[in-house]
Motif scaffolding. Structure first.
Motif, PDB file in Angstrom:
ATOM      1  N   THR A 212      26.772 -10.212   1.932  1.00 13.90           N
ATOM      2  CA  THR A 212      25.720  -9.822   0.912  1.00 13.90           C
ATOM      3  C   THR A 212      25.639  -8.301   0.806  1.00 13.90           C
ATOM      4  O   THR A 212      25.005  -8.025  -0.306  1.00 13.90           O
ATOM      5  CB  THR A 212      24.322 -10.421   1.348  1.00 13.90           C
ATOM      6  OG1 THR A 212      23.741  -9.681   2.368  1.00 13.90           O
ATOM      7  CG2 THR A 212      24.473 -11.963   1.507  1.00 13.90           C
ATOM      8  N   GLY A 213      25.816  -7.474   1.738  1.00 16.13           N
ATOM      9  CA  GLY A 213      25.438  -6.092   1.665  1.00 16.13           C
ATOM     10  C   GLY A 213      23.982  -5.910   1.968  1.00 16.13           C
ATOM     11  O   GLY A 213      23.410  -6.920   2.091  1.00 16.13           O
ATOM     12  N   LEU A 228      27.677 -17.222   3.345  1.00 15.81           N
ATOM     13  CA  LEU A 228      27.314 -15.718   3.373  1.00 15.81           C
ATOM     14  C   LEU A 228      27.290 -14.962   4.655  1.00 15.81           C
ATOM     15  O   LEU A 228      26.982 -16.075   5.478  1.00 15.81           O
ATOM     16  CB  LEU A 228      26.152 -15.734   2.622  1.00 15.81           C
ATOM     17  CG  LEU A 228      26.137 -16.161   1.145  1.00 15.81           C
ATOM     18  CD1 LEU A 228      24.565 -16.147   0.562  1.00 15.81           C
ATOM     19  CD2 LEU A 228      26.831 -15.552   0.171  1.00 15.81           C
ATOM     20  N   ILE A 229      27.462 -13.780   4.901  1.00 15.01           N
ATOM     21  CA  ILE A 229      27.218 -13.396   5.912  1.00 15.01           C
ATOM     22  C   ILE A 229      26.044 -12.025   5.273  1.00 15.01           C
ATOM     23  O   ILE A 229      26.447 -11.426   4.437  1.00 15.01           O
ATOM     24  CB  ILE A 229      28.290 -12.535   6.517  1.00 15.01           C
ATOM     25  CG1 ILE A 229      29.360 -13.366   7.214  1.00 15.01           C
ATOM     26  CG2 ILE A 229      27.802 -11.477   7.839  1.00 15.01           C
ATOM     27  CD1 ILE A 229      30.515 -12.737   7.780  1.00 15.01           C
ATOM     28  N   MET A 230      24.777 -12.474   5.844  1.00 13.94           N
ATOM     29  CA  MET A 230      23.752 -11.442   5.627  1.00 13.94           C
ATOM     30  C   MET A 230      23.838 -10.190   6.191  1.00 13.94           C
ATOM     31  O   MET A 230      23.743 -10.280   7.371  1.00 13.94           O
ATOM     32  CB  MET A 230      22.446 -12.252   5.799  1.00 13.94           C
ATOM     33  CG  MET A 230      21.303 -11.276   4.969  1.00 13.94           C
ATOM     34  SD  MET A 230      19.831 -11.931   5.091  1.00 13.94           S
ATOM     35  CE  MET A 230      18.726 -10.416   4.639  1.00 13.94           C
ATOM     36  N   GLN A 231      23.803  -9.122   5.429  1.00 17.10           N
ATOM     37  CA  GLN A 231      24.041  -7.860   6.395  1.00 17.10           C
ATOM     38  C   GLN A 231      22.358  -7.274   6.250  1.00 17.10           C
ATOM     39  O   GLN A 231      21.590  -7.371   5.366  1.00 17.10           O
ATOM     40  CB  GLN A 231      24.793  -6.830   5.591  1.00 17.10           C
ATOM     41  CG  GLN A 231      25.182  -5.598   6.143  1.00 17.10           C
ATOM     42  CD  GLN A 231      25.828  -4.730   5.457  1.00 17.10           C
ATOM     43  OE1 GLN A 231      25.358  -4.230   4.427  1.00 17.10           O
ATOM     44  NE2 GLN A 231      26.982  -4.453   6.137  1.00 17.10           N
ATOM     45  N   GLU A 253      13.245 -17.504   7.547  1.00 21.23           N
ATOM     46  CA  GLU A 253      13.471 -18.217   6.139  1.00 21.23           C
ATOM     47  C   GLU A 253      15.121 -17.988   5.790  1.00 21.23           C
ATOM     48  O   GLU A 253      15.424 -18.935   5.592  1.00 21.23           O
ATOM     49  CB  GLU A 253      12.725 -17.339   5.241  1.00 21.23           C
ATOM     50  CG  GLU A 253      12.037 -18.124   4.237  1.00 21.23           C
ATOM     51  CD  GLU A 253      10.879 -17.318   3.407  1.00 21.23           C
ATOM     52  OE1 GLU A 253      11.446 -16.729   2.601  1.00 21.23           O
ATOM     53  OE2 GLU A 253       9.858 -17.185   3.648  1.00 21.23           O
ATOM     54  N   LYS A 254      15.715 -16.929   6.002  1.00 26.24           N
ATOM     55  CA  LYS A 254      16.922 -16.622   5.593  1.00 26.24           C
ATOM     56  C   LYS A 254      17.814 -17.255   6.594  1.00 26.24           C
ATOM     57  O   LYS A 254      18.900 -17.754   6.097  1.00 26.24           O
ATOM     58  CB  LYS A 254      17.406 -15.053   5.537  1.00 26.24           C
ATOM     59  CG  LYS A 254      16.300 -14.271   4.828  1.00 26.24           C
ATOM     60  CD  LYS A 254      16.932 -14.321   3.328  1.00 26.24           C
ATOM     61  CE  LYS A 254      15.991 -13.880   2.399  1.00 26.24           C
ATOM     62  NZ  LYS A 254      14.762 -13.085   2.577  1.00 26.24           N
ATOM     63  N   ALA A 255      17.357 -17.448   7.809  1.00 21.19           N
ATOM     64  CA  ALA A 255      18.462 -18.079   8.748  1.00 21.19           C
ATOM     65  C   ALA A 255      18.560 -19.596   8.413  1.00 21.19           C
ATOM     66  O   ALA A 255      19.224 -20.144   8.903  1.00 21.19           O
ATOM     67  CB  ALA A 255      17.832 -17.776   9.986  1.00 21.19           C
ATOM     68  N   ALA A 256      17.311 -19.987   7.895  1.00 16.94           N
ATOM     69  CA  ALA A 256      17.475 -21.394   7.645  1.00 16.94           C
ATOM     70  C   ALA A 256      18.234 -21.873   6.452  1.00 16.94           C
ATOM     71  O   ALA A 256      18.574 -23.064   6.176  1.00 16.94           O
ATOM     72  CB  ALA A 256      15.876 -21.873   7.251  1.00 16.94           C
ATOM     73  N   PHE A 263      24.861 -13.225  10.518  1.00 23.40           N
ATOM     74  CA  PHE A 263      24.189 -11.984  10.202  1.00 23.40           C
ATOM     75  C   PHE A 263      24.895 -10.812  10.649  1.00 23.40           C
ATOM     76  O   PHE A 263      25.425 -10.861  11.874  1.00 23.40           O
ATOM     77  CB  PHE A 263      22.766 -11.770  10.970  1.00 23.40           C
ATOM     78  CG  PHE A 263      21.646 -12.812  10.113  1.00 23.40           C
ATOM     79  CD1 PHE A 263      21.145 -12.711   9.231  1.00 23.40           C
ATOM     80  CD2 PHE A 263      21.654 -14.254  10.794  1.00 23.40           C
ATOM     81  CE1 PHE A 263      20.276 -13.449   8.457  1.00 23.40           C
ATOM     82  CE2 PHE A 263      20.903 -14.991  10.132  1.00 23.40           C
ATOM     83  CZ  PHE A 263      20.053 -14.883   8.995  1.00 23.40           C
ATOM     84  N   GLU A 264      24.946  -9.655  10.039  1.00 22.60           N
ATOM     85  CA  GLU A 264      25.555  -8.379  10.460  1.00 22.60           C
ATOM     86  C   GLU A 264      24.562  -7.285  10.318  1.00 22.60           C
ATOM     87  O   GLU A 264      23.905  -6.990   9.330  1.00 22.60           O
ATOM     88  CB  GLU A 264      26.744  -8.085   9.493  1.00 22.60           C
ATOM     89  CG  GLU A 264      27.640  -7.017   9.745  1.00 22.60           C
ATOM     90  CD  GLU A 264      28.621  -6.667   8.867  1.00 22.60           C
ATOM     91  OE1 GLU A 264      29.683  -7.029   8.959  1.00 22.60           O
ATOM     92  OE2 GLU A 264      28.354  -6.003   7.686  1.00 22.60           O
ATOM     93  N   VAL A 265      24.494  -6.697  11.522  1.00 23.47           N
ATOM     94  CA  VAL A 265      23.727  -5.550  11.718  1.00 23.47           C
ATOM     95  C   VAL A 265      24.380  -4.169  11.330  1.00 23.47           C
ATOM     96  O   VAL A 265      25.300  -3.991  12.170  1.00 23.47           O
ATOM     97  CB  VAL A 265      23.093  -5.381  13.198  1.00 23.47           C
ATOM     98  CG1 VAL A 265      22.241  -4.119  13.258  1.00 23.47           C
ATOM     99  CG2 VAL A 265      22.164  -6.663  13.434  1.00 23.47           C
TER     100      VAL A 265
END
Lengths: 543, 205
Positions: A212-213, A228-231, A253-256, A263-265
């Motif tokens: 997602t950026g 999606l991989i949420m950054q 909320e996002k993880a659900a 997730f990407e840190v």
């Protein structure tokens, strides 16, 4: 016959001549008296040609003067390869390669006994409905072509070869049946049409993912029902409290969300080892809602997560994210500090903690906005950075816990295969995907004036980008890359691109000598032993 | 129904296996390698035998019907001397008779839009004649050229071959084969199919 009709023609002609002359005279005066540009003061009016030529230089070079192999960041040929794969779902070329074979470079070692097509472990059991163009007739000034619907082979990995991120370490591991995905591109950096086309195209192709950026998850990222991989960047967009702290509520909320698979840190990005800056006028209501910030207010994000200044602290944060979210957590880095990474691998071994995947962005990676000094010279390029991380993780016996995602101009199957050989499990592409939705490399991403409506949120410019057209090009591009990887796997004599290793790569130098691609770090050690430290050198002034 | 599929490795084959599985038929077939066998199972085959270690009689035991997709290249047709291995078809039919499999649906390599001369070139039509002589309940299908496009589910059945016929998605050809299996209206008939406007099930009755 009045006076008007008698003198009107003369008046019109007179003014059509006089007005431009007056304007030219005005410009001449202006140029002559301004203090900014010497060339204009010395050559008023004429000097403007220089600025015009400079302005359209990239276009002229790209379309008229540069050879097929010239031009950066992507040569004309690389650009065409991407466009054609997307548009015609066909990558066959005639006559031979245009690569400069005299230069240094990696080559893929072909087996004398390649695998047959029927021996490859491909999963084409679910065909993909897409559209492609077929050229009917090509002339000098006209090209007749039509669009047709086809059922294409998707070239997925077999279930037993699929890449699984976070297996055994989190509640919801992420299984991927392809090795190519979309690198981080935020909504805001790219417009809604571009993001929607990308999401839908990736969704059609399947076996891929979309990062997602750091700008959070927009409705456009969700439009195509792709994984999606949420950054999460230091700005904490999408997962922050109004005060700018990390919000576990928002994170949960996002993880659900079903589509969010990991997730990407983001610790760093190849071209942008700096903090972010988002101008207030770009923070619309919508962007504010997605990023959880205030509309209309300028946001500066730091170039590091302020709280995490050591691996211990960072890994504790990652552990907590994984525990709370139940999904794999990775981190994105740029390689420069090899000793620092060795420390990371040691801590991973000693504590059993650490990320589920590491995204390694090569120094050649792209960005919407950065400074020249950071883009050009900070961070190692991917083909060096990647094997270093791979080897360090192997040395400390933690490689099996971590999947490596590589990025940095890996836009064609051969480049991707080289990255796989050098240690990558997966590959991220950003600019290749931008080109597939219409990017013409105008290099104005930071100005919101992208002429093809890709890297802009301007509704008028985005009008040119038709989602229903470009999404199929995205899908075709991904599928053609995967097909290409199987071609290379067959040539190297393995059944699946997941089996491509370092031994399948060789390096040829400018004098034609070949060397096997062995341990990068070993060579690094050897070199350091051979080379004299700076202190041992004779003094500069030998008195 | 337990259906033995000859020629599942071609373009129609994958769609056919998928559709048989969807309609709760059990598809049995032969593959040339273990890897290919895995692929056919992924698509929907219930049982796959390896060509090297099987005989026709063995694998046909217990099957209720045979679907035979006779192989040609997709560009076969007018003026091409396409070699159909009619001996293989004949052998398969002999084995079928021995195992008392009476139902046979045959996709002919001779296309709808081929001239009669071309249809008879290189023995393309020999198996069809044999089928009619034997006491099989046959359905012979001539289709127009197949393409990898999404199926429309619509066809026309035409009286005889014509000069030019539009391309037919492989998916639709596969559907015709599956729908013919237990459809009495297709028994002992030769059907010429092209893309059309009638839903497949209706067109076959």
């Amino acid at each position: 016959m009045g006076k008007i009709s008698k003198y009107l023609p003369t008046a019109i002609i007179g003014s059509t001549v006089a007005a431009p002359l007056a304007y030219i005279a005005y410009i001449y005066q202006k140029d002559n008296h301004q203090k900014q540009h010497a060339v204009l003061r010395n050559f008023p009016l004429l000097g403007r040609v220089r600025y015009m030529a400079e302005h359209v230089g990239p276009e002229l070079r790209q379309y008229l003067f540069s050879g097929d192999n010239e031009g950066l960041p992507f040569s004309r040929i690389q650009y065409e390869d991407i466009v054609k794969a997307g548009k015609y779902n066909d990558r066959l070329i005639g006559f031979g390669s245009d690569r400069n074979f005299a230069e240094d470079g990696f080559y893929i070692r072909n087996s004398l006994f390649p695998k047959l097509r029927t021996e490859l472990r491909i999963d084409n059991s679910h065909k993909v409905a897409t559209y492609r163009y077929v050229v009917d007739h090509e002339g000098l000034i006209s090209r007749k072509e039509h669009r047709e619907e086809i059922l294409a082979d998707p070239y997925y990995l077999r279930d037993e070869d699929a890449i699984v991120i976070g297996e055994g370490y989190c509640r919801h591991p992420f299984t991927i049946k392809g090795q190519v995905g979309m690198s981080a591109m935020s909504y805001g950096a790219l417009g809604e049409n571009a993001i929607t086309a990308l999401s839908k195209g990736l969704g059609i192709a399947g076996g891929t993912w979309m990062n997602t950026g750091e700008g959070g998850i927009s409705d456009y990222h969700l439009a195509g029902d792709t994984d999606l991989i949420m950054q999460i960047g230091p700005g904490l967009f999408g997962v922050r409290t109004p005060g700018g702290e990390f919000s576990w509520e928002a994170f949960k909320e996002k993880a659900a969300m079903e589509n969010v698979k990991a997730f990407e840190v983001k610790l760093a990005q190849g071209a942008k080892t700096r903090g972010g800056h988002l101008e207030g006028n770009k923070v619309t209501e919508e962007i504010a809602r997605i990023r959880l910030i205030e509309p209309g207010k300028t946001v500066n994000s730091p170039n590091r997560f302020t709280e995490y200044d050591s691996f211990e602290k960072l890994f504790a944060f990652i552990e907590q994210l994984r525990e709370v979210g139940g999904k794999p957590v990775g981190m994105k880095i740029v390689v420069g500090d090899v000793e620092g990474l060795e420390e990371m691998a040691r801590i991973m071994r000693d504590t059993g903690k650490g990320p589920d995947f590491i995204t390694i962005d090569g120094g050649e990676g792209g960005t919407g906005a950065t400074y020249q000094e950071l883009a050009d010279s900070v961070g190692l390029p991917i083909m060096t950075a990647l094997p270093i991380v791979d080897e360090l993780l192997r040395q400390y016996g933690v490689r099996d816990r971590v999947k490596l995602i590589a990025s940095g101009k890996l836009v064609t199957p051969d480049k991707i295969a080289m990255a796989l050989a050098l240690g990558a499990d997966l590959v991220n592409i950003a600019r290749g995907f931008m080109i597939s939705v219409g990017c013409i490399m105008a290099e104005v991403c930071h100005t919101n004036t992208c002429p093809v409506g890709v890297a802009t949120t301007d509704p008028d410019l985005q009008d040119g980008l038709i989602v229903g057209e470009k999404m199929y090009r995205v899908a075709n591009y991904v599928m053609s890359l995967r097909a290409g990887l199987f071609n290379i796997a067959a040539a190297t004599g393995v059944e699946s691109p997941t089996l491509i290793e370092r031994k399948h790569l060789t390096h040829k130098d400018i004098r034609g000598r070949v060397s096997s691609v062995g341990s990068m770090i070993h060579q690094l050690d050897q070199k350091e032993k051979q080379e004299k430290p700076v202190e041992d050198l004779p003094p500069k002034n030998n008195l | 129904m337990k259906v033995f599929v000859f020629g599942s490795g071609g373009d129609v084959g994958e769609y056919l296996l998928k559709k048989l599985a969807q309609k709760n038929h059990q598809a049995v077939t032969i593959a040339e390698s273990a890897n290919r066998a895995d692929e056919l199972k992924m698509v929907g085959a219930a049982e796959v035998y390896l060509a090297a270690d099987t005989s026709y009689t063995e694998v046909l035991a217990g099957c209720d019907a045979i679907i035979y997709i006779a192989g040609t290249s997709p560009h076969a047709g007018e003026d091409n001397n396409v070699l159909v291995d009619h001996e293989a078809v004949t052998r398969a039919m002999a084995a079928a008779k021995q195992q008392q499999v009476a139902r046979l649906v045959y996709l002919s390599p001779a296309r709808v839009d081929e001239s009669a001369i071309s249809q008879n070139t290189a023995g393309k039509k020999i198996p069809e004649e044999l089928m009619k002589l034997d006491e099989f309940t046959y359905t012979i299908i001539h289709a127009s050229r197949g393409v990898h496009k999404p199926g429309k589910g619509m066809i026309d059945i035409i009286a005889s071959n014509r000069k030019k016929a539009a391309d037919l998605p492989f998916e639709d050809i596969a559907e015709v084969l599956v729908e013919s299996l237990a459809n009495k209206a297709t028994y002992n008939k030769t059907l010429n199919i092209t893309p059309g406007i009638i839903p497949i099930k209706k067109a076959l009755t």
